[in-house]
Motif scaffolding. Structure first.
Motif, mmCIF file in Angstrom:
data_model
loop_
_atom_site.group_PDB
_atom_site.id
_atom_site.type_symbol
_atom_site.label_atom_id
_atom_site.label_comp_id
_atom_site.label_asym_id
_atom_site.label_seq_id
_atom_site.Cartn_x
_atom_site.Cartn_y
_atom_site.Cartn_z
ATOM 1 N N PHE A 78 0.827 -1.211 0.000
ATOM 2 C CA PHE A 78 0.000 0.000 0.000
ATOM 3 C C PHE A 78 0.864 1.264 0.000
ATOM 4 O O PHE A 78 0.537 2.260 -0.650
ATOM 5 C CB PHE A 78 -0.924 -0.004 1.225
ATOM 6 N N GLY A 79 1.977 1.210 0.724
ATOM 7 C CA GLY A 79 2.822 2.399 0.839
ATOM 8 C C GLY A 79 3.846 2.551 -0.272
ATOM 9 O O GLY A 79 4.535 3.577 -0.354
ATOM 10 N N LEU A 106 10.899 -2.570 -1.194
ATOM 11 C CA LEU A 106 10.884 -3.715 -2.108
ATOM 12 C C LEU A 106 11.722 -4.869 -1.562
ATOM 13 O O LEU A 106 11.345 -6.040 -1.676
ATOM 14 C CB LEU A 106 11.416 -3.291 -3.484
ATOM 15 N N LYS A 107 12.850 -4.536 -0.958
ATOM 16 C CA LYS A 107 13.726 -5.574 -0.403
ATOM 17 C C LYS A 107 13.032 -6.372 0.696
ATOM 18 O O LYS A 107 13.221 -7.580 0.815
ATOM 19 C CB LYS A 107 15.011 -4.940 0.153
ATOM 20 N N LYS A 113 1.164 -5.146 -8.872
ATOM 21 C CA LYS A 113 0.876 -4.497 -10.154
ATOM 22 C C LYS A 113 0.042 -3.239 -9.938
ATOM 23 O O LYS A 113 0.301 -2.187 -10.536
ATOM 24 C CB LYS A 113 0.142 -5.474 -11.071
ATOM 25 N N ALA A 114 -0.946 -3.352 -9.060
ATOM 26 C CA ALA A 114 -1.786 -2.191 -8.745
ATOM 27 C C ALA A 114 -0.974 -1.081 -8.082
ATOM 28 O O ALA A 114 -1.285 0.106 -8.219
ATOM 29 C CB ALA A 114 -2.936 -2.617 -7.836
ATOM 30 N N ALA A 115 0.088 -1.483 -7.383
ATOM 31 C CA ALA A 115 0.947 -0.503 -6.703
ATOM 32 C C ALA A 115 2.013 0.068 -7.634
ATOM 33 O O ALA A 115 2.838 0.879 -7.213
ATOM 34 C CB ALA A 115 1.609 -1.146 -5.493
ATOM 35 N N ASP A 128 5.796 -0.362 -13.531
ATOM 36 C CA ASP A 128 6.429 0.925 -13.863
ATOM 37 C C ASP A 128 7.863 0.980 -13.344
ATOM 38 O O ASP A 128 8.731 1.624 -13.939
ATOM 39 C CB ASP A 128 5.628 2.084 -13.260
ATOM 40 N N ILE A 129 8.086 0.290 -12.229
ATOM 41 C CA ILE A 129 9.431 0.293 -11.640
ATOM 42 C C ILE A 129 10.410 -0.476 -12.528
ATOM 43 O O ILE A 129 11.616 -0.238 -12.490
ATOM 44 C CB ILE A 129 9.398 -0.315 -10.216
ATOM 45 N N LEU A 130 9.888 -1.380 -13.370
ATOM 46 C CA LEU A 130 10.757 -2.164 -14.254
ATOM 47 C C LEU A 130 11.446 -1.301 -15.306
ATOM 48 O O LEU A 130 12.404 -1.744 -15.944
ATOM 49 C CB LEU A 130 9.954 -3.271 -14.947
ATOM 50 N N ILE A 131 10.948 -0.099 -15.500
ATOM 51 C CA ILE A 131 11.619 0.828 -16.426
ATOM 52 C C ILE A 131 12.035 2.101 -15.682
ATOM 53 O O ILE A 131 12.192 3.163 -16.271
ATOM 54 C CB ILE A 131 10.701 1.172 -17.626
#
Length: 329
Positions: free
Chosen positions: A226-227, A240-241, A258-260, A264-267
């Motif tokens: 959520f955060g 993430l860790k 995915k909803a969080a 997008d973080i993959l790029i």
């Protein structure tokens, strides 16, 4: 005593005869002196510890050893950082060498972590000492009058709300070690976890998790996900860790991530954050559907740091093996 210090290798063979009287001599020096820890006492203790392979204090010396340990705990703090580190190293060596004869000086520790000022660093030494004890599987709390275990743990946990990162991170690590040692000793963590739940924050989760992975339960995982969108830089990376260790144990973890915005973080332009997200997804791959795998494959990019490229290729390799297996079957 100077003679023994300068010729300690000769006396080492007779350590079991000299150990007890020298420990008592050290305690007598402590009682008669109002000075802080001095070099003569340090040298003497170092010599005793160097005899560890030959002899350690007997069970009868437990009280004398404890008195010496308490003195070291009380006088460990020093305005000179180097001196304080040396004092900590001495205590660490003593506890490692004489582990069997030592129990935690709970009241002294409690006073060393009691400072309630969240903008103070005074509790640093107390947290370090607890860490040394726990590293040797010695619990910091012993039953004493007027100090319950709940009260001790509550004071310890309050250090996780400190403003300084080195304090709250040290406190979180100590709490993780405490949870682990209690588990290893077969003691219940239920009450401590209950106290912890009221103040646990995402940035403490990773540090605790190093020693006690079970801390990231469903509730904590949901809080982290959520955060995630609200965090930036190192904070996002640490969040993430924390998820990596236990992410596969939670249903719908991918959909929530995915909803969080995990795709997008993959790029992401910050390659250190991207590499952690790639590691996280790599661990989730076996639980994903064909459509989800296809979506990830479309999103991945081979630019970035070596680590990003490595994990991207690892994901592609896993997908290739998976597809090959599906075709052959």
């Amino acid at each position: 005593m100077r003679l023994i210090i300068h010729t300690h290798t000769i006396f080492k063979s007779y350590a079991r005869y000299w150990l007890t009287p020298i420990i008592h001599m050290c305690n007598q020096m402590i009682e008669k002196s109002s000075e802080d820890l001095n070099t003569f006492l340090i040298d003497t203790i170092v010599i005793l510890l160097s005899w560890n392979s030959i002899a350690i204090p007997s069970e009868l010396d437990r009280t004398a050893v404890q008195r010496l340990l308490e003195y070291l705990f009380l006088n460990c703090t020093h305005k000179n950082t180097f001196v304080m580190k040396t004092n900590l190293d001495l205590i660490k060596k003593l506890i490692e060498s004489w582990n069997e004869r030592i129990y935690a000086p709970t009241l002294i520790i409690y006073k060393l972590i009691f400072d309630q000022d969240i903008k103070s660093k005074h509790n640093t030494i107390g947290l370090s000492l607890i860490g040394i004890l726990l590293a040797n599987n010695i619990l910091p709390y012993n039953e004493i009058n007027d100090l319950t275990e709940d009260k001790f743990n509550e004071t310890l946990l309050k250090n996780m709300t400190n403003s300084f990162r080195n304090i709250y991170a040290a406190a979180a690590e100590v709490v993780g070690m405490l949870l682990n040692v209690k588990k290893l000793k077969g003691q219940s963590n239920e009450r401590l976890l209950e106290q912890l739940s009221f103040i646990l924050k995402w940035h403490s989760g990773q540090t605790i998790q190093k020693h006690y992975p079970e801390i990231v339960d469903k509730t904590v995982m949901n809080k982290l996900i959520f955060g995630l969108k609200k965090l930036y830089g190192d904070f996002k990376m640490e969040c993430l860790k924390v998820m990596i260790a236990n992410v596969t144990e939670f249903d719908s973890a991918y959909l929530k991530l995915k909803a969080a915005g995990v795709l997008d973080i993959l790029i992401h332009k910050d390659f250190s954050i991207r590499s952690v997200a790639l590691r996280l997804l790599h661990k989730l791959l076996p639980k994903l559907t064909h459509e989800q795998l296809f979506k990830i494959a479309q999103t991945l990019s081979l630019d970035g740091s070596n680590e990003c490229q490595y994990w991207t290729l690892e994901i592609y390799k896993w997908m290739y093996d998976y597809i090959t297996q599906q075709i052959t079957n």
